[in-house]
Write an enzyme that holds these catalytic residues in place. Structure first.
Site, PDB file in Angstrom:
ATOM      1  CG  HIS A 172       1.583   2.690  51.055  1.00 44.61           C
ATOM      2  ND1 HIS A 172       2.225   1.217  51.121  1.00 44.61           N
ATOM      3  CD2 HIS A 172       2.494   3.492  50.845  1.00 44.61           C
ATOM      4  CE1 HIS A 172       3.641   1.764  50.688  1.00 44.61           C
ATOM      5  NE2 HIS A 172       3.620   3.033  50.730  1.00 44.61           N
TER       6      HIS A 172
ATOM      7  CB  THR B 147      10.215   2.581  52.020  1.00 44.80           C
ATOM      8  OG1 THR B 147       9.100   3.556  52.250  1.00 44.80           O
ATOM      9  CG2 THR B 147      10.915   3.515  50.768  1.00 44.80           C
TER      10      THR B 147
ATOM     11  CG  HIS C 189      -0.060  -8.055  54.644  1.00 40.08           C
ATOM     12  ND1 HIS C 189       0.814  -6.826  55.080  1.00 40.08           N
ATOM     13  CD2 HIS C 189       0.490  -8.437  53.583  1.00 40.08           C
ATOM     14  CE1 HIS C 189       2.011  -6.875  54.470  1.00 40.08           C
ATOM     15  NE2 HIS C 189       1.913  -7.722  53.275  1.00 40.08           N
TER      16      HIS C 189
ATOM     17  CB  CYS D 149       3.162  -5.764  57.994  1.00 38.59           C
ATOM     18  SG  CYS D 149       2.573  -4.502  56.904  1.00 38.59           S
TER      19      CYS D 149
ATOM     20  CG  HIS E 168      -0.003  -2.998  54.459  1.00 42.40           C
ATOM     21  ND1 HIS E 168      -0.488  -3.848  55.309  1.00 42.40           N
ATOM     22  CD2 HIS E 168      -1.281  -2.427  53.948  1.00 42.40           C
ATOM     23  CE1 HIS E 168      -1.922  -3.889  55.736  1.00 42.40           C
ATOM     24  NE2 HIS E 168      -2.191  -2.923  54.614  1.00 42.40           N
TER      25      HIS E 168
ATOM     26  N   GLY F 261       9.922   2.733  44.240  1.00 39.35           N
ATOM     27  CA  GLY F 261      10.073   3.531  45.579  1.00 39.35           C
ATOM     28  C   GLY F 261       9.480   3.218  46.496  1.00 39.35           C
TER      29      GLY F 261
ATOM     30  CG  ASN G  66       5.718   5.221  45.795  1.00 40.68           C
ATOM     31  OD1 ASN G  66       5.422   6.014  44.541  1.00 40.68           O
ATOM     32  ND2 ASN G  66       5.914   5.848  46.811  1.00 40.68           N
TER      33      ASN G  66
HETATM   34  P1  AMP Z   1       6.382   4.601  50.285  1.00 39.15           P
HETATM   35  O1  AMP Z   1       7.779   5.065  50.266  1.00 39.15           O
HETATM   36  O2  AMP Z   1       5.530   4.545  49.118  1.00 39.15           O
HETATM   37  O3  AMP Z   1       6.293   2.896  50.560  1.00 39.15           O
HETATM   38  O4  AMP Z   1       5.567   5.189  51.483  1.00 39.15           O
HETATM   39  C1  AMP Z   1       5.779   4.743  52.835  1.00 39.15           C
HETATM   40  C2  AMP Z   1       5.425   5.780  53.595  1.00 39.15           C
HETATM   41  O5  AMP Z   1       4.992   5.571  54.888  1.00 39.15           O
HETATM   42  C3  AMP Z   1       6.498   7.109  53.680  1.00 39.15           C
HETATM   43  O6  AMP Z   1       5.942   8.358  53.095  1.00 39.15           O
HETATM   44  C4  AMP Z   1       6.546   7.431  55.148  1.00 39.15           C
HETATM   45  O7  AMP Z   1       6.923   8.742  55.382  1.00 39.15           O
HETATM   46  C5  AMP Z   1       5.550   6.902  55.579  1.00 39.15           C
HETATM   47  N1  AMP Z   1       5.443   6.145  57.156  1.00 39.15           N
HETATM   48  C6  AMP Z   1       6.367   5.237  57.622  1.00 39.15           C
HETATM   49  N2  AMP Z   1       6.529   4.966  58.896  1.00 39.15           N
HETATM   50  C7  AMP Z   1       5.250   5.748  59.014  1.00 39.15           C
HETATM   51  C8  AMP Z   1       4.389   5.911  60.396  1.00 39.15           C
HETATM   52  N3  AMP Z   1       5.069   5.290  61.450  1.00 39.15           N
HETATM   53  N4  AMP Z   1       3.561   6.610  60.501  1.00 39.15           N
HETATM   54  C9  AMP Z   1       2.852   7.333  59.387  1.00 39.15           C
HETATM   55  N5  AMP Z   1       3.563   7.342  58.226  1.00 39.15           N
HETATM   56  C10 AMP Z   1       4.929   6.645  58.191  1.00 39.15           C
HETATM   57 ZN    ZN Z   2       0.562  -5.335  56.633  1.00 41.10          ZN
END
Ligand code: AMP
Ligand code: ZN
Length: 113
Positions: free
Chosen positions: A99, A94, A46, A4, A97, A92, A86
């Site tokens: 957040h 991506t 997690h 993850c 985990h 949406g 999200n």
């Molecule tokens: P979501 O699309 O709601 O799942 O948000 C995932 C977020 O994680 C996106 O806004 C990405 O820009 C961010 N993200 C992905 N990889 C990293 C990383 N290595 N460091 C910081 N943010 C990240």
């Molecule tokens: Zn995780």
């Protein structure tokens, strides 16, 4: 969780720019900011998504909202901010985990796209 992305950020395997940390919460700058201030708040345990919040783990969600209020104060986000979680493909999400995005320092549209 071994594979993850956000678990790896929490344990330091992947670098991040720390915004806040306590026993329950880690927060860091989003790598692709969608606003002049864009933080990501994650539970140190997690949890896959908002769909998996339950009586056993909801303390992490409460602690995240406490952390957001603290950061909003220290960052002086007095004009307002938005918190977004999200969930799943249509929501949406991506990264799998749980957040919470904290977005601020610009006018945010409603409803979102
Ligand atoms: P979501 O699309 O709601 O799942 O948000 C995932 C977020 O994680 C996106 O806004 C990405 O820009 C961010 N993200 C992905 N990889 C990293 C990383 N290595 N460091 C910081 N943010 C990240
Ligand atoms: Zn995780």
């Amino acid at each position: 969780m071994a594979d993850c992305l956000f678990c790896k950020i929490i344990n330091g395997e992947i670098p991040s720019t720390k915004i806040y940390e306590d026993e329950y919460v880690y927060a860091f700058a989003d790598i692709e900011p969608q606003a002049p201030f864009h933080g990501i708040f994650v539970p140190k345990k997690h949890i896959d998504s908002p769909a998996f919040i339950d009586g056993e783990n909801s303390i992490y969600v409460a602690k995240i909202y406490e952390a957001i209020a603290k950061v909003a104060k220290t960052e002086k986000l007095d004009k307002g901010f938005r918190v977004v979680a999200n969930c799943g493909e249509e929501g949406g999400q991506t990264v799998g985990h749980l957040h919470f995005h904290l977005l601020a320092r610009r006018y945010l549209q409603w409803p979102p796209g």
